[in-house]
Design a protein around this motif. Structure first.
Motif, PDB file in Angstrom:
ATOM      1  N   VAL A 362       0.833  -1.199   0.000  1.00  0.00           N
ATOM      2  CA  VAL A 362       0.000   0.000   0.000  1.00  0.00           C
ATOM      3  C   VAL A 362       0.872   1.254   0.000  1.00  0.00           C
ATOM      4  O   VAL A 362       0.596   2.225  -0.718  1.00  0.00           O
ATOM      5  CB  VAL A 362      -0.956  -0.002   1.210  1.00  0.00           C
ATOM      6  N   ARG A 363       1.920   1.241   0.803  1.00  0.00           N
ATOM      7  CA  ARG A 363       2.804   2.404   0.869  1.00  0.00           C
ATOM      8  C   ARG A 363       3.478   2.651  -0.477  1.00  0.00           C
ATOM      9  O   ARG A 363       3.527   3.785  -0.964  1.00  0.00           O
ATOM     10  CB  ARG A 363       3.850   2.195   1.962  1.00  0.00           C
ATOM     11  N   GLY A 391      -5.756   8.147  -6.758  1.00  0.00           N
ATOM     12  CA  GLY A 391      -5.257   6.853  -6.306  1.00  0.00           C
ATOM     13  C   GLY A 391      -4.353   6.980  -5.094  1.00  0.00           C
ATOM     14  O   GLY A 391      -4.398   6.153  -4.178  1.00  0.00           O
ATOM     15  N   PHE A 392      -3.534   8.019  -5.090  1.00  0.00           N
ATOM     16  CA  PHE A 392      -2.668   8.264  -3.934  1.00  0.00           C
ATOM     17  C   PHE A 392      -3.492   8.488  -2.680  1.00  0.00           C
ATOM     18  O   PHE A 392      -3.216   7.905  -1.620  1.00  0.00           O
ATOM     19  CB  PHE A 392      -1.778   9.479  -4.219  1.00  0.00           C
ATOM     20  N   ALA A 394      -6.502   7.540  -1.977  1.00  0.00           N
ATOM     21  CA  ALA A 394      -7.193   6.322  -1.548  1.00  0.00           C
ATOM     22  C   ALA A 394      -6.252   5.398  -0.775  1.00  0.00           C
ATOM     23  O   ALA A 394      -6.631   4.816   0.250  1.00  0.00           O
ATOM     24  CB  ALA A 394      -7.752   5.594  -2.769  1.00  0.00           C
ATOM     25  N   ALA A 395      -5.011   5.285  -1.237  1.00  0.00           N
ATOM     26  CA  ALA A 395      -4.047   4.429  -0.532  1.00  0.00           C
ATOM     27  C   ALA A 395      -3.575   5.084   0.754  1.00  0.00           C
ATOM     28  O   ALA A 395      -3.372   4.400   1.769  1.00  0.00           O
ATOM     29  CB  ALA A 395      -2.857   4.135  -1.454  1.00  0.00           C
ATOM     30  N   ARG A 396      -3.410   6.394   0.734  1.00  0.00           N
ATOM     31  CA  ARG A 396      -2.878   7.099   1.895  1.00  0.00           C
ATOM     32  C   ARG A 396      -3.774   6.942   3.126  1.00  0.00           C
ATOM     33  O   ARG A 396      -3.291   6.926   4.262  1.00  0.00           O
ATOM     34  CB  ARG A 396      -2.724   8.585   1.561  1.00  0.00           C
ATOM     35  N   GLU A 397      -5.063   6.815   2.925  1.00  0.00           N
ATOM     36  CA  GLU A 397      -5.996   6.697   4.049  1.00  0.00           C
ATOM     37  C   GLU A 397      -5.691   5.487   4.922  1.00  0.00           C
ATOM     38  O   GLU A 397      -6.078   5.442   6.086  1.00  0.00           O
ATOM     39  CB  GLU A 397      -7.428   6.629   3.527  1.00  0.00           C
ATOM     40  N   ARG A 398      -4.978   4.511   4.373  1.00  0.00           N
ATOM     41  CA  ARG A 398      -4.677   3.285   5.112  1.00  0.00           C
ATOM     42  C   ARG A 398      -3.296   3.330   5.775  1.00  0.00           C
ATOM     43  O   ARG A 398      -2.886   2.350   6.395  1.00  0.00           O
ATOM     44  CB  ARG A 398      -4.749   2.083   4.166  1.00  0.00           C
ATOM     45  N   LEU A 399      -2.584   4.436   5.639  1.00  0.00           N
ATOM     46  CA  LEU A 399      -1.183   4.484   6.040  1.00  0.00           C
ATOM     47  C   LEU A 399      -0.930   5.383   7.237  1.00  0.00           C
ATOM     48  O   LEU A 399      -1.620   6.390   7.425  1.00  0.00           O
ATOM     49  CB  LEU A 399      -0.322   4.985   4.879  1.00  0.00           C
ATOM     50  N   ARG A 400       0.085   5.023   7.998  1.00  0.00           N
ATOM     51  CA  ARG A 400       0.696   5.920   8.977  1.00  0.00           C
ATOM     52  C   ARG A 400       2.130   6.135   8.498  1.00  0.00           C
ATOM     53  O   ARG A 400       3.033   5.371   8.834  1.00  0.00           O
ATOM     54  CB  ARG A 400       0.654   5.309  10.373  1.00  0.00           C
ATOM     55  N   SER A 401       2.307   7.136   7.675  1.00  0.00           N
ATOM     56  CA  SER A 401       3.574   7.311   6.965  1.00  0.00           C
ATOM     57  C   SER A 401       3.905   8.786   6.830  1.00  0.00           C
ATOM     58  O   SER A 401       3.115   9.561   6.281  1.00  0.00           O
ATOM     59  CB  SER A 401       3.477   6.668   5.568  1.00  0.00           C
ATOM     60  N   GLY A 402       5.089   9.172   7.312  1.00  0.00           N
ATOM     61  CA  GLY A 402       5.536  10.538   7.133  1.00  0.00           C
ATOM     62  C   GLY A 402       5.799  10.873   5.677  1.00  0.00           C
ATOM     63  O   GLY A 402       5.534  11.992   5.228  1.00  0.00           O
ATOM     64  N   ALA A 404       4.176   9.702   3.137  1.00  0.00           N
ATOM     65  CA  ALA A 404       2.878   9.945   2.514  1.00  0.00           C
ATOM     66  C   ALA A 404       2.337  11.319   2.908  1.00  0.00           C
ATOM     67  O   ALA A 404       1.739  12.027   2.080  1.00  0.00           O
ATOM     68  CB  ALA A 404       1.890   8.852   2.905  1.00  0.00           C
ATOM     69  N   GLU A 405       2.559  11.727   4.154  1.00  0.00           N
ATOM     70  CA  GLU A 405       2.111  13.060   4.570  1.00  0.00           C
ATOM     71  C   GLU A 405       2.874  14.152   3.819  1.00  0.00           C
ATOM     72  O   GLU A 405       2.294  15.165   3.410  1.00  0.00           O
ATOM     73  CB  GLU A 405       2.318  13.225   6.077  1.00  0.00           C
ATOM     74  N   ARG A 406       4.164  13.937   3.622  1.00  0.00           N
ATOM     75  CA  ARG A 406       4.942  14.911   2.857  1.00  0.00           C
ATOM     76  C   ARG A 406       4.472  14.953   1.409  1.00  0.00           C
ATOM     77  O   ARG A 406       4.381  16.034   0.797  1.00  0.00           O
ATOM     78  CB  ARG A 406       6.428  14.555   2.921  1.00  0.00           C
TER      79      ARG A 406
END
Length: 435
Positions: A362-363, A391-392, A394-402, A404-406
């Motif tokens: 996912v990441r 698409g980004f 939709a995938a980001r909603e499942r992540l805890r990722s710095g 992805a936040e950047r």
């Protein structure tokens, strides 16, 4: 801030040597704060207070020293910059002792904050040569009765990063290293078993470094990467050593330290001459990125070709550290091609990367789509860029990722000039802070 005796002549001398104004140092410290996930707002007035003798709060002394180190091209400690902060935190010389000390500090709530606020240090982005040639016998890192649980842990945490992001289960891995892995390194096993445990401890340290890097805590990530390559070196595993050094190159490159990235990528390349094809592909891909960003077109394309040939020879193994997904190679190829000015080739590589990402990654899918959106917008395709960013999101909603936040912040910034266009306006509306 606390007061000290007299003006800080050491800091003033270093500013003069660096050719920096007070404002320039403040900007550099704020930028370094972003590397450790801290939002700092120092300005010229703050630096003027430091020069008059005021001692700034942690981590400003360490950040100021690292900023001056990068500017001057030589190590500068907080003490040398007129900020007495006590004894240096140099790790022990023994790799196992250094790893043990790091894990225990990270697990100790009273010491963790200072560790996490440690800046990335360019002076530490240096490695000695790879370990000696591997001895006879089966390769290290294979599953045995003595290491079964460690292999399961490697698979679990590697999968967690891909599926949930680096900020998920980070404290669990730290606790596992402290409570379960460190005691295994205390001795008492046959040499072969100890070497196996060292390699697996290196892999777990590598994964925790990735987690911290994805959490934008680059200083502590660097510390774990350093432990990982030293543990692999202690085991005499050249391939594992080279894999870690390659990741260190990628971290330096993402932070904009291209000379360090190139030196580390070349060290990994030299250490992995006899590595299996999957690891060869992984290492050559990063060498291609570093060379491309350094302006060496011929070298970058040659390294990329070696990566592609190695990937073709690699088997279909899916275990962490034994495989290099085609999607990841396509993603790296896009960075190389973009750095060389081939935007259409970079877009084609990203299309392949998107199509070949595993559903569990996912990441990787989120960051590929985010990069795809940026490049599409750069080439004038707003509607397609917005579709990629959909698409980004939709995938980001499942992540805890710095990371992805950047990427989300970068997307907002890129779309702001197009906020009056319907697809951009809709995306911006969806990503309003707090929604």
């Amino acid at each position: 801030m606390t007061n000290r005796r007299g003006p800080n002549y050491e800091l003033r001398a270093l500013l003069t040597e660096a050719g920096w104004t007070q404002e320039a140092l403040a900007r550099a410290v704020n930028a370094l704060g972003a590397e450790i996930g801290a939002s700092l707002r120092y300005d010229r007035t703050a630096v003027a207070h430091w020069l008059s003798g005021t001692q700034p709060r942690h981590p400003a002394p360490q950040l100021a020293a690292e900023a001056l180190t990068r500017r001057l091209g030589r190590p500068v400690t907080p003490d040398a910059a007129g900020f007495p902060v006590g004894s240096p935190d140099a790790p022990p010389a023994d790799p196992v002792a250094a790893f043990t000390a790091l894990c225990r500090a990270d697990a100790d709530a009273s010491r963790r904050t200072a560790l996490h606020q440690r800046p990335y240090r360019v002076a530490d982005a240096v490695v000695s040569g790879p370990p000696g040639p591997p001895g006879p016998g089966r390769p290290l890192g294979r599953r045995t009765e003595a290491t079964w649980a460690l292999h399961d842990a490697v698979a679990f945490f590697a999968g967690s990063i891909d599926t949930h992001g680096g900020r998920h289960a980070r404290s669990a891995l730290c606790a596992y290293l402290t409570d379960d892995v460190v005691p295994l390194l205390s001795g008492g096993q046959p040499q072969r078993t100890r070497s196996e445990v060292l390699v697996l401890a290196s892999r777990l340290a590598f994964l925790l470094a990735r987690m911290y890097e994805d959490g934008l805590l680059h200083g502590v990530a660097q510390r774990y990467y350093t432990c990982a390559h030293r543990l692999a070196g202690e085991a005499g595993d050249r391939t594992s050593w080279s894999v870690v050094v390659r990741a260190m190159s990628a971290q330096a490159q993402r932070l904009g330290h291209l000379p360090s990235a190139l030196q580390l990528a070349d060290a990994a390349h030299r250490g992995a001459r006899s590595a299996p094809p999957a690891q060869q592909a992984y290492i050559q891909a990063q060498l291609a990125v570093a060379l491309g960003m350094s302006g060496d077109r011929r070298g970058a394309l040659a390294a990329l070709a070696r990566a592609e040939r190695a990937a073709e020879r690699a088997g279909s193994a899916a275990a962490p550290f034994d495989s290099y997904p085609a999607a990841a190679l396509h993603f790296q190829s896009s960075i190389v091609l973009e750095s060389l000015g081939d935007l259409q080739g970079a877009l084609a590589a990203l299309r392949h990367a998107t199509a070949e990402r595993s559903p569990a990654d996912v990441r990787g899918r989120a960051l590929t789509q985010a990069r795809f959106g940026q490049l599409l917008l750069h080439t004038g395709h707003l509607d397609e860029a917005c579709a990629a960013w959909e698409g980004f999101l939709a995938a980001r909603e499942r992540l805890r990722s710095g990371d992805a936040e950047r990427a989300l912040r970068d997307m907002r910034e890129a779309l702001r000039p197009f906020r009056n266009r319907k697809p951009a306006a809709e995306l911006l509306k969806r990503t309003v802070q707090g929604r």
